[in-house]
Motif scaffolding. Structure first.
Motif, PDB file in Angstrom:
ATOM      1  N   LEU A   4       0.724  -1.255   0.077  1.00  0.00           N
ATOM      2  CA  LEU A   4      -0.060   0.013  -0.115  1.00  0.00           C
ATOM      3  C   LEU A   4       0.855   1.344  -0.151  1.00  0.00           C
ATOM      4  CD1 LEU A   4      -2.475  -1.098   2.820  1.00  0.00           C
ATOM      5  CD2 LEU A   4      -2.967  -1.298   0.415  1.00  0.00           C
ATOM      6  N   TRP A   5       0.617   2.176  -1.000  1.00  0.00           N
ATOM      7  CA  TRP A   5       1.316   3.593  -0.871  1.00  0.00           C
ATOM      8  C   TRP A   5       0.558   4.168   0.118  1.00  0.00           C
ATOM      9  CZ3 TRP A   5       0.894   7.702  -4.915  1.00  0.00           C
ATOM     10  CH2 TRP A   5       1.836   8.691  -4.630  1.00  0.00           C
ATOM     11  N   THR A   6       1.108   4.620   1.181  1.00  0.00           N
ATOM     12  CA  THR A   6       0.137   5.070   2.098  1.00  0.00           C
ATOM     13  C   THR A   6       0.486   6.644   2.213  1.00  0.00           C
ATOM     14  OG1 THR A   6       1.527   4.405   3.769  1.00  0.00           O
ATOM     15  CG2 THR A   6      -0.392   3.269   3.655  1.00  0.00           C
ATOM     16  N   GLU A   7       1.557   6.900   2.157  1.00  0.00           N
ATOM     17  CA  GLU A   7       1.882   8.530   2.409  1.00  0.00           C
ATOM     18  C   GLU A   7       3.281   8.700   1.601  1.00  0.00           C
ATOM     19  OE1 GLU A   7       0.953  11.143   2.330  1.00  0.00           O
ATOM     20  OE2 GLU A   7       0.643  11.820   4.208  1.00  0.00           O
ATOM     21  N   GLU A   8       3.455  10.037   1.255  1.00  0.00           N
ATOM     22  CA  GLU A   8       4.536  10.612   0.748  1.00  0.00           C
ATOM     23  C   GLU A   8       4.975  11.541   1.487  1.00  0.00           C
ATOM     24  OE1 GLU A   8       4.911  11.132  -3.462  1.00  0.00           O
ATOM     25  OE2 GLU A   8       6.815  12.356  -3.234  1.00  0.00           O
ATOM     26  N   LYS A  38      -3.769  -1.395   6.249  1.00  0.00           N
ATOM     27  CA  LYS A  38      -4.109   0.110   6.676  1.00  0.00           C
ATOM     28  C   LYS A  38      -3.894   0.282   8.214  1.00  0.00           C
ATOM     29  CE  LYS A  38      -7.208   0.163   2.793  1.00  0.00           C
ATOM     30  NZ  LYS A  38      -8.478  -0.634   2.071  1.00  0.00           N
TER      31      LYS A  38
END
Lengths: 299, 299
Positions: free
Chosen positions: A129-133, A164
């Motif tokens: 999962l790409w949760t944040e940058e 998540k």
DNA sequence: GTTCCGCATGAATCGATAG
DNA sequence: ACTATCGATTCATGCGGAA
């Protein structure tokens, strides 16, 4: 069985392969360990237990960079090179763990190359999962002037997760209220700390610990700090305050932190200072030596 | 024929359809014009001459944001919605022109959505070059907290071009040199104030006239600006200093600046102040009215 | 002991030149 | 035509030597 043996056996249970084949291993009373493994990243990762790491924090060699030391990876081959490593990292990470990837695309033929965004897409297809940058806004960046662009003043800190519901201790990175605190106090480098300590009678900064427990607020997703400047003994990808921040945010005491491209050992040093177990991998024996030295000094 | 008529005819030659069907049109002595067009973006773009715009600068409605005003675009439909507009923007842009797209992906279901990176890939397939990514690091962004993330402190400013040889006037955005480094041990607090303004590389908001006569240096690709403080009459996507910077960097006097989602008119106001022609498009009549008011006040 | 100043050096990029 | 190498450009910072 004496205490040292008990500790050793306890660690063995968790990480048998590593602890029997580390190039550097320090075990403190209390069982906290710091391990360095020299060798190919993929190969050494295979020694690490599944579902055992709380935080992976790393800065892999960027495309075509560090050619002298790492050989360099062609931009067009970057995803292909990194993806198998990303898959293996997903195996060793706990279900509530976090992976922070420090990376930046280079300019190729006048354009920003797409290998970073291609990698995000590819990793998502592998279940990440790409949760944040987060953004690392560099206080001072490499100089240079070109007809079509300015100096690069920032890098990406991509956050990936398996679930998540990952662990996050937001209170551990709270900062004092006010703008000056975000730009200076929040991510103090060692030099800044010294500078602030030596500043007498300038209003604040004499004792930073005075601010702990006062009006604290949550930070945002921009880290504003200077790269570690010319240390002649080792050049690090990032200053210690960077792993320090993410380790406090994403781990508890006694968790395990992994840096598969540990280089001069900045991640390991930060983990050790914060009372976390850590494993660092690097292919170059010289870097393992440098990291060991830094760990011994800071031990 | 009197002067006003001469100017009008001159403009007509360049932008006949626009100037005969603008919802607001101001033509100054000298022929500089500011036009506002109300209506659907794609439709109104078709009125603009091919190869006529030097800089496109816009902040389109983000996915699912501003739902009350624009109706909102679902994240999954974002590329599909924006791509035809991007194609039309490429038609109207000069070969040496630049397109700056202010955008940020929102978090959907605990993950950062990929519509922004998908859009980059899709635009490249349509012939756009992704030449650079500037970052807007928001100064004074309010603290905020969700279970899984902190507040967004930055946005993307994607630069696209048609040709690698686009126009760029780097000297127009130079900032004072950080000569505080030479005297950094004396008068610390004053120096720190100056340092924080100059080192972040944008040079906004401070009295740069104090620095006239000193050496100027080139900035980097991070803009460190405060969002515009809550104006009760209009909420702008970005502060005026943002279009101001890009207009100085990417246009000459008398060039034409376009904002296809002009909103409350920030881009138009900045363009007018800098002596550039501008065209602003918005679908909402209320926004056109607000933009007109701002332009008249600043006229 | 302080303050001041010179200097080397970085996750860089482009354009030209050479093979 | 396509790739490899090299020189020029640029400035914040720490360090060391000098005053």
């Amino acid at each position: 069985m004496n205490t040292a043996e008990t500790i050793y056996v306890e660690c063995m249970k968790q990480f048998p392969a590593i602890l029997s084949d580390s190039d550097y291993l320090d075990v403190e009373l209390g069982g906290l360990f710091t391990a360095l493994l020299q060798g190919d990243c993929l190969k050494r990762l295979s020694d690490i237990e599944t579902d055992s790491i709380s935080l992976i924090l790393t800065s892999p060699p960027y495309a075509d960079q560090r050619k002298m030391t790492y050989g360099g990876i062609r931009p067009d081959k970057y995803v292909e090179w990194f993806l198998p490593i990303a898959v293996e990292l997903k195996r060793v990470l706990r279900q509530d763990g976090t992976f922070i990837l420090n990376i930046k695309e280079k300019a190729v033929n006048g354009e920003r190359h797409t290998y970073v965004i291609d990698l995000i897409k590819a990793m998502r297809e592998k279940g990440w999962l790409w949760t944040e940058e987060y953004i690392w806004h560099k206080k001072n960046s490499h100089p240079g002037k070109w007809p079509n662009r300015f100096r690069d003043g920032w890098e990406r800190l991509l956050q990936f997760n398996i679930s998540k519901k990952f662990f996050m201790n937001q209170e551990a990175v709270m900062i004092p209220v006010g703008d000056w605190s975000r730009t200076r106090l929040a991510h103090l480098s060692e030099i800044d700390k010294r500078r602030d300590d030596s500043r007498v009678g300038s209003g604040f900064g004499k004792n930073i610990s005075n601010w702990i427990g006062r009006d604290m607020v949550y930070p945002n997703n921009v880290l504003y700090l200077a790269p570690e400047a010319g240390n002649k003994k080792h050049s690090a990808a990032f200053p210690e305050s960077l792993p320090d921040w993410f380790i406090r945010l994403f781990t508890n005491s006694n968790d395990v932190v992994l840096d598969p491209f540990v280089g001069s050992g900045t991640t390991s040093v930060a983990a050790k200072r914060l009372g976390r177990n850590s494993i660092g991998i690097d292919i170059l024996a010289e870097y393992i030596d440098i990291a060991r030295e830094r760990l011994e000094i800071n031990g």
